[in-house]
Design an enzyme around this catalytic site. Structure first.
Site, PDB file in Angstrom:
ATOM      1  N   LEU A   1       0.869  -1.175   0.000  1.00 60.96           N
ATOM      2  CA  LEU A   1       0.000   0.000   0.000  1.00 60.96           C
ATOM      3  C   LEU A   1       0.906   1.224   0.000  1.00 60.96           C
ATOM      4  O   LEU A   1       1.988   1.201   0.594  1.00 60.96           O
ATOM      5  CB  LEU A   1      -0.907   0.035   1.239  1.00 60.96           C
ATOM      6  CG  LEU A   1      -2.060  -0.966   1.328  1.00 60.96           C
ATOM      7  CD1 LEU A   1      -2.785  -0.806   2.659  1.00 60.96           C
ATOM      8  CD2 LEU A   1      -3.037  -0.807   0.171  1.00 60.96           C
ATOM      9  N   ASP A   2       0.455   2.297  -0.643  1.00 59.35           N
ATOM     10  CA  ASP A   2       1.227   3.536  -0.634  1.00 59.35           C
ATOM     11  C   ASP A   2       1.407   4.037   0.791  1.00 59.35           C
ATOM     12  O   ASP A   2       0.587   3.765   1.680  1.00 59.35           O
ATOM     13  CB  ASP A   2       0.510   4.636  -1.430  1.00 59.35           C
ATOM     14  CG  ASP A   2       0.420   4.329  -2.906  1.00 59.35           C
ATOM     15  OD1 ASP A   2       1.106   3.404  -3.361  1.00 59.35           O
ATOM     16  OD2 ASP A   2      -0.348   5.028  -3.599  1.00 59.35           O
ATOM     17  N   ARG A   3       2.443   4.815   0.978  1.00 61.49           N
ATOM     18  CA  ARG A   3       2.741   5.383   2.293  1.00 61.49           C
ATOM     19  C   ARG A   3       1.524   6.082   2.906  1.00 61.49           C
ATOM     20  O   ARG A   3       1.232   5.936   4.091  1.00 61.49           O
ATOM     21  CB  ARG A   3       3.890   6.377   2.152  1.00 61.49           C
ATOM     22  CG  ARG A   3       4.099   7.229   3.378  1.00 61.49           C
ATOM     23  CD  ARG A   3       5.094   8.325   3.152  1.00 61.49           C
ATOM     24  NE  ARG A   3       4.914   9.341   4.170  1.00 61.49           N
ATOM     25  CZ  ARG A   3       5.830  10.224   4.522  1.00 61.49           C
ATOM     26  NH1 ARG A   3       6.992  10.227   3.927  1.00 61.49           N
ATOM     27  NH2 ARG A   3       5.586  11.108   5.448  1.00 61.49           N
TER      28      ARG A   3
END
Length: 238
Positions: free
Chosen positions: A64-66
């Site tokens: 997942l993106d930051r």
């Protein structure tokens, strides 16, 4: 929004599902899943708290993106992680994200079928719509509409990435003219401060066993999404 390194107790409190093969945790926004080249807090560095008696910590089955929150799947041992990785690779895992977008589509549901490619060699993960890129398909439904504090129109969407390209939902929404609130790469979000990215991995369905129903896990709505979701009609139920 920078999230400090989670403690063992904080990681344990974020476990949404646990069985012999996998964990699903509620990823906080503002922390990368991997250690970056400059170091700093990262989720993997706290995985040792999630061994639950096994000799090694769990491993990421996907990313997942930051700045994205919500359901993150971990394999509890090497074989399980490999199996989960193949399920993600072949689009066997159903993922539903909640997003608040600026403006919003005129219709109530639809698909976005736009190929994606890296923006440039020096931009790392950044993507762009490119006819020569990889096929990328997202489905969306409007769950509610409303207005922000300054009167700006907003829409609450359920997004399903049929393919799993990097930044796919963020690029697709921006390309349609309704970027995700707080997106500082593809939309109008600030580099620092409010609002943070309004993208949340709400639900994941993993067909882990041929002889059992798929595992379905839902992540609670994080605080930074709640104000704008309520403006779009969310009732505050977890």
């Amino acid at each position: 929004m920078d999230t400090p390194q989670p403690t063992a107790d904080e990681m344990l409190a974020r476990v949404l599902h646990r069985d012999g093969l996998m964990l699903v945790i509620d990823k906080p926004a503002g922390i990368p899943v991997h250690r970056g080249p400059k170091g700093g807090p990262n989720l993997e560095a706290s995985f040792d708290a999630l061994r639950f008696g096994l000799p090694r910590p769990p491993a990421l089955a996907h990313r997942l993106d930051r700045d994205t929150s919500g359901c993150l799947v971990l394999g509890r041992h090497c074989k399980a992680t490999a199996t989960l990785g193949l399920l993600f690779k072949h689009s066997k895992v159903d993922k539903t994200y909640w997003a608040v977008v600026e403006g919003g589509p005129a219709e109530d549901s639809g698909e976005i079928n736009l190929p994606l490619a890296p923006r440039s060699a020096d931009r790392g993960w950044w993507q762009k719509v490119d006819p020569a890129g990889l096929p990328s398909l997202s489905r969306w439904r409007v769950l509610g509409r409303g207005h922000g504090a300054a009167g700006e129109p907003l829409a609450w969407l359920a997004l399903e990435p049929v393919t799993g390209r990097t930044h796919q939902l963020r690029v697709h929404c921006a390309a349609m003219g309704w970027p995700i609130v707080g997106d500082n790469i593809y939309g109008n979000g600030p580099r620092f401060g409010e609002p943070s990215l309004h993208l949340h991995a709400r639900e994941i369905v993993v067909p882990l066993s041929k002889n059992k129903p798929p595992v379905c896990v839902t992540a609670p709505v994080p605080p930074h999404l709640q104000e704008r979701l309520k403006a779009c009609g969310w009732t505050g139920q977890a």
